[in-house]
Design a protein around this motif. Sequence first.
Motif, PDB file in Angstrom:
ATOM      1  N   GLN A   3       3.883  -8.496  11.023  1.00 22.30           N
ATOM      2  CA  GLN A   3       4.756  -9.524  11.593  1.00 22.30           C
ATOM      3  C   GLN A   3       5.836  -9.932  10.603  1.00 22.30           C
ATOM      4  OE1 GLN A   3       2.750 -13.095  12.856  1.00 22.30           O
ATOM      5  NE2 GLN A   3       4.444 -13.748  14.146  1.00 22.30           N
ATOM      6  N   MET A   4       5.465 -10.028   9.326  1.00 20.42           N
ATOM      7  CA  MET A   4       6.448 -10.367   8.300  1.00 20.42           C
ATOM      8  C   MET A   4       7.531  -9.291   8.204  1.00 20.42           C
ATOM      9  SD  MET A   4       5.959 -10.999   4.185  1.00 20.42           S
ATOM     10  CE  MET A   4       4.753 -12.315   4.427  1.00 20.42           C
ATOM     11  N   MET A   5       7.131  -8.027   8.318  1.00 20.33           N
ATOM     12  CA  MET A   5       8.103  -6.934   8.295  1.00 20.33           C
ATOM     13  C   MET A   5       9.102  -7.068   9.432  1.00 20.33           C
ATOM     14  SD  MET A   5       5.943  -3.483   7.375  1.00 20.33           S
ATOM     15  CE  MET A   5       7.458  -2.519   7.226  1.00 20.33           C
ATOM     16  N   GLN A   6       8.606  -7.474  10.596  1.00 17.11           N
ATOM     17  CA  GLN A   6       9.464  -7.573  11.771  1.00 17.11           C
ATOM     18  C   GLN A   6      10.381  -8.789  11.698  1.00 17.11           C
ATOM     19  OE1 GLN A   6       7.355  -6.910  15.403  1.00 17.11           O
ATOM     20  NE2 GLN A   6       8.988  -7.704  16.706  1.00 17.11           N
ATOM     21  N   SER A  45       8.621  -3.134 -10.304  1.00 17.97           N
ATOM     22  CA  SER A  45       8.576  -3.875  -9.036  1.00 17.97           C
ATOM     23  C   SER A  45       9.946  -3.898  -8.382  1.00 17.97           C
ATOM     24  CB  SER A  45       8.082  -5.305  -9.274  1.00 17.97           C
ATOM     25  OG  SER A  45       6.751  -5.311  -9.724  1.00 17.97           O
ATOM     26  N   THR A  46      10.979  -4.035  -9.206  1.00 15.85           N
ATOM     27  CA  THR A  46      12.347  -4.042  -8.677  1.00 15.85           C
ATOM     28  C   THR A  46      12.688  -2.717  -8.025  1.00 15.85           C
ATOM     29  OG1 THR A  46      13.064  -5.626 -10.363  1.00 15.85           O
ATOM     30  CG2 THR A  46      14.778  -4.330  -9.266  1.00 15.85           C
ATOM     31  N   GLU A  47      12.299  -1.625  -8.670  1.00 17.93           N
ATOM     32  CA  GLU A  47      12.558  -0.302  -8.093  1.00 17.93           C
ATOM     33  C   GLU A  47      11.819  -0.132  -6.770  1.00 17.93           C
ATOM     34  OE1 GLU A  47      11.781   4.466  -8.893  1.00 17.93           O
ATOM     35  OE2 GLU A  47      11.709   3.061 -10.583  1.00 17.93           O
ATOM     36  N   LEU A  48      10.570  -0.563  -6.741  1.00 14.75           N
ATOM     37  CA  LEU A  48       9.786  -0.421  -5.522  1.00 14.75           C
ATOM     38  C   LEU A  48      10.365  -1.270  -4.400  1.00 14.75           C
ATOM     39  CD1 LEU A  48       7.287   0.915  -4.292  1.00 14.75           C
ATOM     40  CD2 LEU A  48       5.954  -1.067  -5.030  1.00 14.75           C
ATOM     41  N   GLU A  49      10.794  -2.476  -4.728  1.00 18.20           N
ATOM     42  CA  GLU A  49      11.409  -3.348  -3.724  1.00 18.20           C
ATOM     43  C   GLU A  49      12.667  -2.702  -3.145  1.00 18.20           C
ATOM     44  OE1 GLU A  49      13.534  -7.767  -3.436  1.00 18.20           O
ATOM     45  OE2 GLU A  49      12.231  -7.283  -5.144  1.00 18.20           O
ATOM     46  N   ALA A  89       9.603  -7.143   1.619  1.00 17.61           N
ATOM     47  CA  ALA A  89       9.703  -6.205   0.498  1.00 17.61           C
ATOM     48  C   ALA A  89       9.586  -6.919  -0.843  1.00 17.61           C
ATOM     49  CB  ALA A  89      11.021  -5.437   0.579  1.00 17.61           C
ATOM     50  N   SER A  90      10.267  -8.042  -0.972  1.00 12.63           N
ATOM     51  CA  SER A  90      10.234  -8.782  -2.245  1.00 12.63           C
ATOM     52  C   SER A  90       8.874  -9.421  -2.486  1.00 12.63           C
ATOM     53  CB  SER A  90      11.326  -9.854  -2.265  1.00 12.63           C
ATOM     54  OG  SER A  90      11.117 -10.821  -1.253  1.00 12.63           O
ATOM     55  N   TYR A  91       8.168  -9.726  -1.419  1.00 19.91           N
ATOM     56  CA  TYR A  91       6.826 -10.305  -1.539  1.00 19.91           C
ATOM     57  C   TYR A  91       5.798  -9.243  -1.937  1.00 19.91           C
ATOM     58  CZ  TYR A  91       2.223 -11.781   0.192  1.00 19.91           C
ATOM     59  OH  TYR A  91       0.882 -12.033   0.322  1.00 19.91           O
ATOM     60  N   LEU A  92       5.871  -8.081  -1.279  1.00 21.87           N
ATOM     61  CA  LEU A  92       4.821  -7.078  -1.445  1.00 21.87           C
ATOM     62  C   LEU A  92       4.961  -6.269  -2.727  1.00 21.87           C
ATOM     63  CD1 LEU A  92       2.331  -5.864  -0.010  1.00 21.87           C
ATOM     64  CD2 LEU A  92       3.873  -4.149   0.982  1.00 21.87           C
ATOM     65  N   ALA A  93       6.181  -5.951  -3.131  1.00 24.92           N
ATOM     66  CA  ALA A  93       6.397  -5.025  -4.259  1.00 24.92           C
ATOM     67  C   ALA A  93       5.639  -5.411  -5.527  1.00 24.92           C
ATOM     68  CB  ALA A  93       7.894  -4.874  -4.534  1.00 24.92           C
ATOM     69  N   PRO A  94       5.760  -6.639  -6.031  1.00 26.13           N
ATOM     70  CA  PRO A  94       5.034  -6.966  -7.268  1.00 26.13           C
ATOM     71  C   PRO A  94       3.522  -6.998  -7.099  1.00 26.13           C
ATOM     72  CG  PRO A  94       6.120  -8.921  -6.375  1.00 26.13           C
ATOM     73  CD  PRO A  94       6.627  -7.755  -5.584  1.00 26.13           C
ATOM     74  N   ILE A  95       3.057  -7.293  -5.890  1.00 23.17           N
ATOM     75  CA  ILE A  95       1.613  -7.350  -5.645  1.00 23.17           C
ATOM     76  C   ILE A  95       0.993  -5.960  -5.751  1.00 23.17           C
ATOM     77  CG2 ILE A  95      -0.163  -7.808  -3.903  1.00 23.17           C
ATOM     78  CD1 ILE A  95       1.565 -10.087  -2.874  1.00 23.17           C
ATOM     79  N   VAL A  96       1.660  -4.978  -5.172  1.00 19.39           N
ATOM     80  CA  VAL A  96       1.086  -3.635  -5.166  1.00 19.39           C
ATOM     81  C   VAL A  96       1.389  -2.874  -6.456  1.00 19.39           C
ATOM     82  CG1 VAL A  96       1.039  -3.467  -2.665  1.00 19.39           C
ATOM     83  CG2 VAL A  96       3.081  -2.717  -3.900  1.00 19.39           C
ATOM     84  N   MET A  97       2.468  -3.243  -7.144  1.00 19.30           N
ATOM     85  CA  MET A  97       2.784  -2.564  -8.400  1.00 19.30           C
ATOM     86  C   MET A  97       1.838  -2.996  -9.518  1.00 19.30           C
ATOM     87  SD  MET A  97       4.499  -0.313  -9.994  1.00 19.30           S
ATOM     88  CE  MET A  97       5.790   0.144  -8.842  1.00 19.30           C
ATOM     89  N   GLN A  98       1.521  -4.274  -9.600  1.00 18.71           N
ATOM     90  CA  GLN A  98       0.525  -4.798 -10.531  1.00 18.71           C
ATOM     91  C   GLN A  98       0.810  -4.468 -11.999  1.00 18.71           C
ATOM     92  OE1 GLN A  98      -1.548  -7.101 -10.103  1.00 18.71           O
ATOM     93  NE2 GLN A  98      -3.351  -6.571  -8.902  1.00 18.71           N
ATOM     94  N   ASN A  99       2.063  -4.509 -12.399  1.00 18.38           N
ATOM     95  CA  ASN A  99       2.420  -4.357 -13.806  1.00 18.38           C
ATOM     96  C   ASN A  99       3.420  -5.454 -14.146  1.00 18.38           C
ATOM     97  OD1 ASN A  99       1.523  -1.535 -15.302  1.00 18.38           O
ATOM     98  ND2 ASN A  99       1.495  -1.381 -13.065  1.00 18.38           N
TER      99      ASN A  99
END
Length: 268
Positions: free
Chosen positions: A146-149, A173-177, A156-166
Motif C-alpha cells: 500500500q505504501m508503494m502505491q 542505502s542512497t544507491e539502493l534508494e 523507497a527512502s523508508y525501505l532502503a536503509p532497513i534492508v541495506m543494514q550498513n
Amino acid sequence: MNTDILTRNNVKIFGQGKQSIVFAHGFGCDQDMWRYMVPFFEKDYRVVLFDYVGSGSSQINYYNSDKYNRLEGYAEDVLDIMATLQMEDAIFVGHSVSGMIGMLASIRESKYFERIIMLGASPRYVNDLPDYYGGFNRDEINELLQMMQMNFIGWASYLAPIVMQNEDRKELSTELEKSFCSRDPHIARQFAEVTFLSDCREELEYSSIPTLILQCTDDSISPPEVGDYLHTHLRNSTLRQMQATGHYPHLSHPEETTKYIKDYLAIS
C-alpha cells in the motif's frame, strides 16, 4: 542466436572462461549491483549479466502483466537467455527472489545448470505459523504494498536503509534508494507483490541441482530461520553463515561473498 532476447533483457557477456556464470539481480535492482564482484570471476568464467524486464536497461515494451504475475514468467526469461547463449552446466548466482527464480528454471530445464548459489533467498516471505517463519506477517506485506502505491518515493527512502543494514555506509542505502526510485512504479509494485506473496516451498523437493545457500547476518528480508528451512528441504544443499550484514552483501561485502562462492565452486 536470438538477438531479440538479448536486447530484451539487456544481456552483457564478457570474461575469459568457457563455463558460464550467470548473475541474477533481485527486486528493485539491476545488473549493475554485481559490479564489485564481477572482476573476481572474469578470468575463469564467461560472465553473463542481464536485467529482468521492467528493470535496469531492459526493453520495457516487452513487459506483460499477465506473464510477470508469477515468478515462472521471470524463470522463462532466464531459460530464454540460457538457450540463446547455448549454455550447459552453468553456475547461476541469484540474489533474493532470483534464488527462487533460478530454482524454478532449473526444475524445468536442469541441463542448463551445474550449481545454484542463493544469496539471501527465501521460499516464502509470509509467516505460516506455527510451522513456518518467513519474517513477515501478511498485514506487514499489505502495508508495504500500500505504501508503494500511495507514496512510491517515500517507500523507497523508508525501505532502503532497513534492508541495506550498513548504517556506517550511507552511500549504499542512497544507491539502493535511487535504484528503487528508477523503476516504473506500477511494474515495481507488481514485482513486489509477486515476490513477497510467492510460495515456493512445495517446489523445493523437485530441485536437484547442488545449491549453496548464503545466509547474511541481520538480514531483515531473509532471517536465519529461512536459511535453515531451505537447507533442510533442498537436496544437495550447503548452508554458510556470513559475517556480512543486511540483504545486499554483493554490494556491502563483495570480497566475503566472492570467497564463499569460490570456495564452494572449488569443491568438485
